[in-house]
Every structure is written in C-alpha cells, then in structure tokens.
Design a protein around this motif. Structure first.
Motif, PDB file in Angstrom:
ATOM      1  N   GLU A  97      42.858 -32.509 113.824  1.00 31.39           N
ATOM      2  CA  GLU A  97      43.368 -31.379 114.615  1.00 31.39           C
ATOM      3  C   GLU A  97      44.890 -31.503 114.794  1.00 31.39           C
ATOM      4  OE1 GLU A  97      41.280 -31.428 118.338  1.00 31.39           O
ATOM      5  OE2 GLU A  97      42.958 -30.490 119.391  1.00 31.39           O
ATOM      6  N   GLU A  98      45.331 -32.727 115.041  1.00 34.73           N
ATOM      7  CA  GLU A  98      46.762 -32.986 115.230  1.00 34.73           C
ATOM      8  C   GLU A  98      47.541 -32.665 113.948  1.00 34.73           C
ATOM      9  OE1 GLU A  98      47.603 -37.044 116.158  1.00 34.73           O
ATOM     10  OE2 GLU A  98      49.466 -36.523 117.201  1.00 34.73           O
ATOM     11  N   ASP A  99      46.977 -33.028 112.801  1.00 32.73           N
ATOM     12  CA  ASP A  99      47.626 -32.720 111.511  1.00 32.73           C
ATOM     13  C   ASP A  99      47.811 -31.216 111.357  1.00 32.73           C
ATOM     14  OD1 ASP A  99      47.570 -35.417 110.780  1.00 32.73           O
ATOM     15  OD2 ASP A  99      45.652 -35.214 109.714  1.00 32.73           O
ATOM     16  N   VAL A 100      46.796 -30.459 111.765  1.00 38.95           N
ATOM     17  CA  VAL A 100      46.860 -28.990 111.630  1.00 38.95           C
ATOM     18  C   VAL A 100      47.946 -28.426 112.549  1.00 38.95           C
ATOM     19  CG1 VAL A 100      45.575 -26.823 111.929  1.00 38.95           C
ATOM     20  CG2 VAL A 100      44.434 -28.816 110.927  1.00 38.95           C
ATOM     21  N   VAL A 101      47.965 -28.909 113.786  1.00 40.18           N
ATOM     22  CA  VAL A 101      48.988 -28.436 114.737  1.00 40.18           C
ATOM     23  C   VAL A 101      50.381 -28.805 114.199  1.00 40.18           C
ATOM     24  CG1 VAL A 101      49.897 -28.664 117.091  1.00 40.18           C
ATOM     25  CG2 VAL A 101      47.427 -28.545 116.720  1.00 40.18           C
ATOM     26  N   ASN A 102      50.530 -30.018 113.680  1.00 42.33           N
ATOM     27  CA  ASN A 102      51.824 -30.447 113.129  1.00 42.33           C
ATOM     28  C   ASN A 102      52.220 -29.605 111.925  1.00 42.33           C
ATOM     29  OD1 ASN A 102      52.178 -32.394 115.045  1.00 42.33           O
ATOM     30  ND2 ASN A 102      51.318 -34.036 113.800  1.00 42.33           N
ATOM     31  N   ALA A 103      51.237 -29.283 111.072  1.00 39.34           N
ATOM     32  CA  ALA A 103      51.535 -28.468 109.883  1.00 39.34           C
ATOM     33  C   ALA A 103      51.997 -27.072 110.294  1.00 39.34           C
ATOM     34  CB  ALA A 103      50.306 -28.379 108.989  1.00 39.34           C
ATOM     35  N   LEU A 104      51.467 -26.587 111.386  1.00 36.90           N
ATOM     36  CA  LEU A 104      51.866 -25.251 111.853  1.00 36.90           C
ATOM     37  C   LEU A 104      53.233 -25.272 112.538  1.00 36.90           C
ATOM     38  CD1 LEU A 104      48.472 -23.921 113.262  1.00 36.90           C
ATOM     39  CD2 LEU A 104      49.770 -22.968 111.346  1.00 36.90           C
ATOM     40  N   GLY A 105      53.615 -26.432 113.051  1.00 36.20           N
ATOM     41  CA  GLY A 105      54.883 -26.506 113.792  1.00 36.20           C
ATOM     42  C   GLY A 105      54.591 -26.486 115.271  1.00 36.20           C
ATOM     43  N   SER A 106      53.962 -25.427 115.735  1.00 37.32           N
ATOM     44  CA  SER A 106      53.500 -25.422 117.125  1.00 37.32           C
ATOM     45  C   SER A 106      52.444 -24.354 117.328  1.00 37.32           C
ATOM     46  CB  SER A 106      54.663 -25.215 118.101  1.00 37.32           C
ATOM     47  OG  SER A 106      55.132 -23.889 118.026  1.00 37.32           O
ATOM     48  N   LEU A 107      51.600 -24.641 118.285  1.00 33.64           N
ATOM     49  CA  LEU A 107      50.573 -23.700 118.754  1.00 33.64           C
ATOM     50  C   LEU A 107      50.638 -23.782 120.275  1.00 33.64           C
ATOM     51  CD1 LEU A 107      47.077 -24.274 117.017  1.00 33.64           C
ATOM     52  CD2 LEU A 107      48.489 -22.232 116.906  1.00 33.64           C
ATOM     53  N   PRO A 108      50.294 -22.724 120.977  1.00 33.42           N
ATOM     54  CA  PRO A 108      50.224 -22.861 122.436  1.00 33.42           C
ATOM     55  C   PRO A 108      49.200 -23.952 122.775  1.00 33.42           C
ATOM     56  CG  PRO A 108      49.958 -20.564 121.746  1.00 33.42           C
ATOM     57  CD  PRO A 108      49.937 -21.382 120.507  1.00 33.42           C
ATOM     58  N   LYS A 109      49.490 -24.790 123.752  1.00 31.12           N
ATOM     59  CA  LYS A 109      48.581 -25.907 124.106  1.00 31.12           C
ATOM     60  C   LYS A 109      47.137 -25.456 124.300  1.00 31.12           C
ATOM     61  CE  LYS A 109      49.417 -30.382 125.343  1.00 31.12           C
ATOM     62  NZ  LYS A 109      50.713 -30.967 125.584  1.00 31.12           N
ATOM     63  N   PRO A 110      46.906 -24.363 125.037  1.00 24.10           N
ATOM     64  CA  PRO A 110      45.496 -23.943 125.218  1.00 24.10           C
ATOM     65  C   PRO A 110      44.817 -23.526 123.912  1.00 24.10           C
ATOM     66  CG  PRO A 110      46.963 -22.764 126.729  1.00 24.10           C
ATOM     67  CD  PRO A 110      47.832 -23.481 125.740  1.00 24.10           C
ATOM     68  N   LYS A 111      45.590 -23.477 122.823  1.00 26.50           N
ATOM     69  CA  LYS A 111      45.037 -23.064 121.522  1.00 26.50           C
ATOM     70  C   LYS A 111      44.784 -24.240 120.576  1.00 26.50           C
ATOM     71  CE  LYS A 111      44.538 -18.807 122.084  1.00 26.50           C
ATOM     72  NZ  LYS A 111      43.246 -18.223 121.841  1.00 26.50           N
ATOM     73  N   PHE A 112      44.992 -25.454 121.072  1.00 28.39           N
ATOM     74  CA  PHE A 112      44.757 -26.609 120.204  1.00 28.39           C
ATOM     75  C   PHE A 112      43.297 -26.675 119.741  1.00 28.39           C
ATOM     76  CE2 PHE A 112      48.451 -29.774 121.121  1.00 28.39           C
ATOM     77  CZ  PHE A 112      49.361 -28.754 120.892  1.00 28.39           C
ATOM     78  N   HIS A 113      42.405 -26.179 120.581  1.00 25.29           N
ATOM     79  CA  HIS A 113      40.979 -26.226 120.185  1.00 25.29           C
ATOM     80  C   HIS A 113      40.717 -25.308 118.985  1.00 25.29           C
ATOM     81  CE1 HIS A 113      40.688 -22.522 122.608  1.00 25.29           C
ATOM     82  NE2 HIS A 113      39.677 -22.248 121.827  1.00 25.29           N
TER      83      HIS A 113
END
Ligand code: FES
Length: 134
Positions: A97-113
């Motif tokens: 999940e962290e790799d995906v968030v990092n690849a995107l650059g950023s996501l709103p925190k409540p959207k990490f799921h």
C-alpha cells in the motif's frame, strides 16, 4: 470555471497529487484483458476492484482494471497496474500500500485504504494467475 477545472481544484484541495488526479481523470489502464477472469476484491468501504494481467513466461506484460469506487480507488488502480508491468508474479506480490501511495506522490490520508484496495485486488488476481500457470 470549466467542469474539469473545478473538479481538479477540489481534488488538489483534498490532497491528491497531480499524478493521482491525472490517473483518475484519464482512467489510465481501466479496461479488461480477456484471457483469464480473476475474482474481484471488495474492501471494507464496499468498493470493489478486479485486476487483469497479461502474463508471458512469468512476466507481467500488461495490466488493466475495473473498479467500483472513488477517485482514490481509480488513481490507485492505475498506479498498481502501471507498477506491475515488467515484473514477475513474485515481484508483483511484494508491492505494498505504501509503494502505491509513494508511486502516486500523495493521496489524502483518509484515502490510503483505497491504495490498500488496489493491493488486495492485485493479490487476489495474482492468486488466480498462479493457479492458471500451475
Ligand atoms: Fe472505497 Fe476509496 S473509498 S476505495
């Protein structure tokens, strides 16, 4: 203000990166690859994702997805399907999940799921492709 401009503004304020916004608006890799029909995965939020792979000699050559979900789900689906291309099934299994968030650059925190949904859908899909291979 044009419709898209207003949407982009909202997404930026919410904390989506330029890349996540672009993926979401362009629906990058949304589609189907007919060969194998992997099961979809439904997250606790009720959204679902199904990830299709084209595998040749154990290497993922192409990936597409379908989703019922939010902007975070679509951005994450695009990111994960981009990330798996060129990887073996075993390498793809290691994406977090962290790799995906990092690849995107950023996501709103409540959207990490939502990134989690894409990773779980990928795992479900990899399970199916492993069965087909054996
Ligand atoms: Fe369900 Fe984003 S709210 S995946």
């Amino acid at each position: 203000m044009a419709e898209n401009e207003s949407l982009v503004r909202m997404l930026k304020i919410a904390g989506y990166s330029e890349k996540a916004i672009d993926y979401y608006l362009k629906k990058v890799n949304v589609g189907v690859i007919e060969e194998v029909s992997p099961e979809s995965f439904t997250g606790l939020c009720g959204d679902s994702m199904q990830i299709f792979l084209k595998v040749e000699n154990g290497v993922i050559k192409d990936a597409k997805f379908q989703a019922i979900g939010c902007a975070g789900a679509f951005a994450s689906g695009s990111a994960v399907t981009e990330m798996v291309k060129g990887k073996t099934l075993e390498e793809a299994e290691k994406i977090t999940e962290e790799d995906v968030v990092n690849a995107l650059g950023s996501l709103p925190k409540p959207k990490f799921h939502c990134a989690r949904l894409a990773v779980d859908a990928l795992k479900k899909s990899l399970e199916k492709y492993r069965q087909v291979r054996n």
